[in-house]
Motif scaffolding. Structure first.
Motif, PDB file in Angstrom:
ATOM      1  N   ASP B  25       0.775  -1.120  -0.101  1.00 49.26           N
ATOM      2  CA  ASP B  25      -0.315  -0.074  -0.078  1.00 49.26           C
ATOM      3  C   ASP B  25       0.884   1.249  -0.005  1.00 49.26           C
ATOM      4  O   ASP B  25       0.621   2.173  -0.612  1.00 49.26           O
ATOM      5  N   GLU B  26       1.791   1.309   1.060  1.00 48.99           N
ATOM      6  CA  GLU B  26       2.713   2.468   0.944  1.00 48.99           C
ATOM      7  C   GLU B  26       4.300   2.158   0.527  1.00 48.99           C
ATOM      8  O   GLU B  26       5.333   1.969   1.675  1.00 48.99           O
ATOM      9  N   LYS B  99       0.813   8.499  -6.139  1.00 49.55           N
ATOM     10  CA  LYS B  99      -0.030   8.668  -5.051  1.00 49.55           C
ATOM     11  C   LYS B  99       0.027  10.109  -4.449  1.00 49.55           C
ATOM     12  O   LYS B  99      -0.747  10.796  -3.938  1.00 49.55           O
ATOM     13  N   HIS B 118      -1.641  13.926   0.350  1.00 45.22           N
ATOM     14  CA  HIS B 118      -1.340  12.567   0.500  1.00 45.22           C
ATOM     15  C   HIS B 118      -0.822  12.312   1.967  1.00 45.22           C
ATOM     16  O   HIS B 118      -1.154  11.594   2.788  1.00 45.22           O
ATOM     17  N   TRP B 119       0.446  13.137   2.423  1.00 48.49           N
ATOM     18  CA  TRP B 119       1.223  12.694   3.589  1.00 48.49           C
ATOM     19  C   TRP B 119      -0.045  13.258   4.785  1.00 48.49           C
ATOM     20  O   TRP B 119      -0.025  12.661   5.904  1.00 48.49           O
ATOM     21  N   ARG B 121      -3.356  13.286   4.802  1.00 53.78           N
ATOM     22  CA  ARG B 121      -3.984  12.387   5.118  1.00 53.78           C
ATOM     23  C   ARG B 121      -3.856  10.980   5.618  1.00 53.78           C
ATOM     24  O   ARG B 121      -4.399  10.465   6.471  1.00 53.78           O
ATOM     25  N   GLU B 122      -2.563  10.669   5.297  1.00 58.90           N
ATOM     26  CA  GLU B 122      -2.050   9.511   5.887  1.00 58.90           C
ATOM     27  C   GLU B 122      -1.736   9.568   7.462  1.00 58.90           C
ATOM     28  O   GLU B 122      -1.744   8.510   8.338  1.00 58.90           O
ATOM     29  N   HIS B 123      -1.061  10.788   7.674  1.00 62.49           N
ATOM     30  CA  HIS B 123      -0.852  10.742   9.022  1.00 62.49           C
ATOM     31  C   HIS B 123      -1.941  11.411  10.012  1.00 62.49           C
ATOM     32  O   HIS B 123      -2.042  11.055  11.272  1.00 62.49           O
TER      33      HIS B 123
END
Lengths: 138, 156
Positions: B25-26, B99, B118-119, B121-123
Motif C-alpha cells: 500500500d505504502e 499517490k 497525501h502525507w 491524509r495518511e498521518h
C-alpha cells in the motif's frame, strides 16, 4: 596454542594491525596537509584556542536556526550531534572520529555551507586553520 | 508453457517478488542513486523522489543555498546529477500518476513532503507530541517507519 598456530596468529595480527596503523598514518598526513594549506593561505600560525571559541560561541550572524556550530554538532567537539532533520552527526574531534578532515573537497564543501549558515559568510583561511587545529587536538 | 503446477507456482512467486510496488500500500522504489543517497542523506533521510512533483524538486534544487534554513549548496556537476534523478522519478514522472499527486492542484508547488495532501491524509493528526519530540522532526521518517530508507512505509 602450538607453535605453528602461535606463529600464524602473530603474523595475522601484525598484518591486520599494520594495515590499520598505515591507514591512520595516511589519514593523519592527509589532514595535516589540509591544515597546512589553510595556514599558508592565512599567513599566520593556527590556534586551537581560537578554534574552540569559533566552534562553541553563539555567533548568530547567519541563518536564525543555526546560531552556533554546536546547534547541530553537539555541545562539545567530543559529543555526537543531530541535524535539524533528526540525523545523528558523529563527533568532530579527530580522537573520536579519525576519518574527519582528510578529504579537501569534503572539508571545503562543509566549511562553505556551514560558515554561511552560522556566520552568514565564508570562513577565512585563518578560521579554517584554527578550527581544524582545534579538532585535531581533541 | 507450464509443464507442472510447481513451475506455475514458482513463476507466480517470482512475479510477486519482482513487483512489490504494485501490491504494497505504502511502498516506494528505494533511492538507487549513490550520489543522491550520499549528498541528500548527509543531513536527512534521502526521501524517495516519488513524494513530490517535478516542479517541487526543481524549486528545491534552485534554492539549495537556503534549504529550509540552512545552506546546502552543491557544486554544479553534483547538483545536475541529483536533479536528473529527482526529475526522472518524481511523483508525476510516470503515466500512472503517483499517490503523492493526489490533491496536488496545478497551481500548488509543495516544498515539504509533509505538506502534501497525501502525507497529511495518511498521518491524520496521529503523531503524538511525544513521538514528534523523539523524532525531533517530521522529516525523520525512520523514527516511526523503521524501513523508510527502503521505501517501505507499510508498517502501520
Amino acid at each position: 596454542m602450538n607453535n605453528l598456530n602461535k606463529t600464524i596468529f602473530i603474523a595475522t595480527a601484525t598484518i591486520l594491525l599494520g594495515g590499520v596503523s598505515i591507514s591512520i598514518v595516511s589519514a593523519n598526513s592527509a589532514r595535516d596537509a589540509i591544515i597546512e594549506g589553510f595556514v599558508d593561505e592565512a599567513g599566520m600560525e593556527a590556534s586551537a584556542e581560537r578554534g574552540k571559541i569559533l566552534f562553541e560561541s553563539n555567533i548568530g550572524d547567519g541563518k536564525p536556526d543555526t546560531p552556533s556550530c554546536t546547534t547541530c554538532h553537539g555541545a562539545t567537539a567530543l559529543k555526537t550531534g543531530m541535524t535539524r532533520a533528526g540525523k545523528v552527526i558523529e563527533p568532530m574531534a579527530v580522537s573520536k572520529n579519525p576519518e574527519r578532515f582528510i578529504d579537501l573537497k569534503k572539508v571545503s564543501k562543509w566549511f562553505r555551507r556551514n560558515c554561511k549558515s552560522v556566520l552568514g559568510r565564508e570562513c577565512t583561511p585563518q578560521e579554517k586553520a584554527d578550527f581544524l587545529t582545534y579538532m585535531k587536538s581533541k | 508453457m507450464f509443464h507442472n503446477t510447481n513451475s506455475l507456482k514458482m513463476s507466480l512467486a517470482l512475479l510477486l517478488l519482482t513487483t512489490p510496488a504494485t501490491f504494497g500500500d505504502e511502498r516506494y522504489d528505494p533511492v538507487r542513486s549513490e550520489i543522491v543517497l550520499k549528498e541528500c542523506g548527509a543531513c536527512h533521510m534521502a526521501f524517495q523522489p516519488q513524494m513530490l512533483p517535478k516542479r517541487s524538486w526543481d524549486r528545491i534544487m534552485q534554492e539549495l543555498s537556503d534549504h529550509f534554513g540552512e545552506d546546502a549548496s552543491l557544486d554544479a556537476d553534483t547538483k545536475e546529477q541529483i536533479e536528473a534523478y529527482l526529475d526522472k522519478n518524481a511523483a508525476d514522472s510516470g503515466w500512472w500518476g503517483g499517490k503523492f499527486m493526489r490533491g496536488v492542484k496545478d497551481n500548488m508547488t509543495p516544498l515539504r513532503i509533509t505538506q502534501t495532501p497525501h502525507w497529511i491524509r495518511e498521518h491524520d493528526d496521529e503523531i503524538s507530541a511525544q513521538a514528534l519530540a523523539a523524532a525531533k522532526s517530521r522529516a525523520n521518517c525512520v523514527a516511526c517507519h523503521p524501513r523508510a530508507n527502503r521505501g517501505d512505509y507499510d508498517d502501520d
